[in-house]
Design an enzyme around this catalytic site. Structure first.
Site, PDB file in Angstrom:
ATOM      1  N   ARG A  94       0.928  -1.180   0.067  1.00 51.80           N
ATOM      2  CA  ARG A  94       0.079   0.170  -0.068  1.00 51.80           C
ATOM      3  C   ARG A  94       0.730   1.229  -0.021  1.00 51.80           C
ATOM      4  NH1 ARG A  94      -4.461   0.449   4.667  1.00 51.80           N
ATOM      5  NH2 ARG A  94      -2.383   0.967   5.904  1.00 51.80           N
TER       6      ARG A  94
ATOM      7  N   LYS B  30      -2.569   6.495   1.342  1.00 50.88           N
ATOM      8  CA  LYS B  30      -2.399   7.028   2.721  1.00 50.88           C
ATOM      9  C   LYS B  30      -1.688   8.071   2.806  1.00 50.88           C
ATOM     10  CE  LYS B  30      -2.512   4.508   7.212  1.00 50.88           C
ATOM     11  NZ  LYS B  30      -3.950   4.431   7.419  1.00 50.88           N
TER      12      LYS B  30
ATOM     13  N   GLU C  89     -16.451   6.317   4.570  1.00 53.35           N
ATOM     14  CA  GLU C  89     -15.382   5.599   5.813  1.00 53.35           C
ATOM     15  C   GLU C  89     -15.697   6.485   6.752  1.00 53.35           C
ATOM     16  OE1 GLU C  89     -11.313   5.247   5.499  1.00 53.35           O
ATOM     17  OE2 GLU C  89     -11.374   6.163   3.634  1.00 53.35           O
TER      18      GLU C  89
HETATM   19  C1  PLP Z   1      -5.062   3.703   7.735  1.00 53.72           C
HETATM   20  C2  PLP Z   1      -6.569   4.165   7.343  1.00 53.72           C
HETATM   21  C3  PLP Z   1      -7.759   3.120   7.610  1.00 53.72           C
HETATM   22  C4  PLP Z   1      -7.313   1.748   8.207  1.00 53.72           C
HETATM   23  O1  PLP Z   1      -6.522   0.940   7.335  1.00 53.72           O
HETATM   24  P1  PLP Z   1      -5.726  -0.276   8.077  1.00 53.72           P
HETATM   25  O2  PLP Z   1      -4.768  -0.932   7.057  1.00 53.72           O
HETATM   26  O3  PLP Z   1      -7.106  -1.116   8.415  1.00 53.72           O
HETATM   27  O4  PLP Z   1      -4.903   0.345   9.328  1.00 53.72           O
HETATM   28  C5  PLP Z   1      -8.709   3.487   7.052  1.00 53.72           C
HETATM   29  N1  PLP Z   1      -8.807   4.828   6.656  1.00 53.72           N
HETATM   30  C6  PLP Z   1      -8.002   5.838   6.369  1.00 53.72           C
HETATM   31  C7  PLP Z   1      -8.298   6.987   5.750  1.00 53.72           C
HETATM   32  C8  PLP Z   1      -6.816   5.332   6.776  1.00 53.72           C
HETATM   33  O5  PLP Z   1      -5.816   6.209   6.740  1.00 53.72           O
END
Ligand code: PLP
Length: 344
Positions: free
Chosen positions: A83, A185, A221
């Site tokens: 990722r 991210k 989300e």
């Molecule tokens: C990191 C993150 C998540 C969760 O991802 P995981 O890999 O499960 O920790 C969900 N939404 C956002 C916006 C994030 O930055």
């Protein structure tokens, strides 16, 4: 297991802690150099660094867990490596190679192993990889130099007294644009989320539920976690699908467990806010949140209620037990999910 450090493992929150070692690697002229463990939480960067001005950066978040037998293990670090490489590509940065990423996480946790909380405390070690564009710059253009770092700290459980449902509220603000950087991210998605997040928390909510930025009719989300609902009658596990959602590794792990171990039907698709009544249970999923039950979602003058505002729904509890059991080594993991951190 040497537990020489003086920490109250049972009262840890989610707070920065300055541990002895962090990984650092530097990039210039097409290659990584000076890769290894360093001491010291600060490092100098140029005032023109594109990470500071134009948000050219990406980060990750994962955890290390201590098993009953004392062994330390990581949960799917290869997925974080992938990722982060995708985020780097989107931000026009050189990715830290995926095998090196996993090896660097192992070495950093190993060097700080005394700070991985004991089994049974409910605590874990949070791991934060970070990639930033640095060097002298002023125009809007990609950096010519990069720094990759990984730092770690012990963190407490999200819920000290077991799973507790929380209310959430929809936001008029967006965290990402329809074809923006929502699936990466990156810090830029978070800068704009501080204000709505603060407002929601002051009003007594756990966090904000973001809606799809194009039409504001569908759930995207929850702050920094993905959303799911368990459909009434069918027990189907439903989670939003959208190009502007951050693809949660916790979510894809739970999807696997829901199908393979709980025998649930799974659907990734549209979750319209005005159809939220179709769910018996709802929750948020992420490395920090693990699985957090949602008691209700307020949307304008409507309020959608799920299982209970005090108790956890049965499917949410089962998914939680399965996931956390795997992370702490009490339940057998699917092939390839666990990476052990050898002792120094
Ligand atoms: C990191 C993150 C998540 C969760 O991802 P995981 O890999 O499960 O920790 C969900 N939404 C956002 C916006 C994030 O930055």
């Amino acid at each position: 297991m040497t537990m020489s450090v003086n920490i109250d493992w049972n009262n840890l929150g989610f707070a920065y802690m300055d541990l002895p070692y962090r990984w650092r690697a530097y990039w210039k002229d097409g290659e990584w150099y000076k890769e290894g463990l360093e001491e010291g939480k600060t490092f100098p960067i140029a005032e023109g660094a594109p990470a500071l001005h134009y948000g050219q950066e990406a980060f990750e978040g994962l955890k290390a867990y201590r098993r009953k037998d004392g062994q330390i293990q990581l949960f799917r670090p290869d997925q974080n490596a992938k990722r982060m490489a995708n985020s780097a590509e989107r931000m026009l940065m050189p990715a830290y190679p995926e095998e090196k990423f996993v090896e660097a996480v192992v070495k950093t946790v190993q060097a700080n192993a005394d700070y991985v909380p004991p089994y049974g405390s409910g605590a874990s070690m949070y791991i934060r990889p970070l990639l930033i564009g640095v060097g002298d710059n002023i125009g809007v253009s990609p950096a010519k130099e990069y720094i990759f770092t990984i730092f770690t700290m012990p963190v407490g459980p999200y819920y000290r007294d077991g799973l507790a449902p929380m209310p959430f509220v929809t936001s008029k603000y967006d965290r990402a644009a329809p074809y923006g950087t929502g699936a990466s991210k990156v810090g830029g998605n978070y800068g704009g989320s501080l204000l709505p997040g603060e407002k929601a928390k002051k009003a007594g909510y756990g966090d904000v539920v973001y809606l799809d930025p194009a039409t504001h009719t569908k759930i995207e989300e929850v702050g920094s976690a993905n959303f799911y609902g368990i459909e009434k009658d069918t027990n189907k596990f439903v989670t939003p699908k959208s190009p502007s959602i951050l693809p949660s590794i916790t979510k894809y792990s739970i999807i696997h467990l829901a199908k393979e171990r709980l025998g649930l039907e799974v659907e990734e698709g549209d979750v319209y806010v005005d159809e939220l009544d179709r769910f018996a249970e709802a929750g948020a999923m992420g490395t920090a949140a693990v699985i957090s039950p949602v008691s209700r979602i307020d949307h304008g003058d409507r309020s959608y209620k799920f299982y209970s505002d005090k108790e956890v729904g049965p499917i949410t509890q089962k998914l939680y037990d399965e996931l956390v059991g795997i992370q702490y080594g009490d339940i057998e993991a699917p092939e390839g999910w666990i990476v052990e951190v050898p002792e120094k």
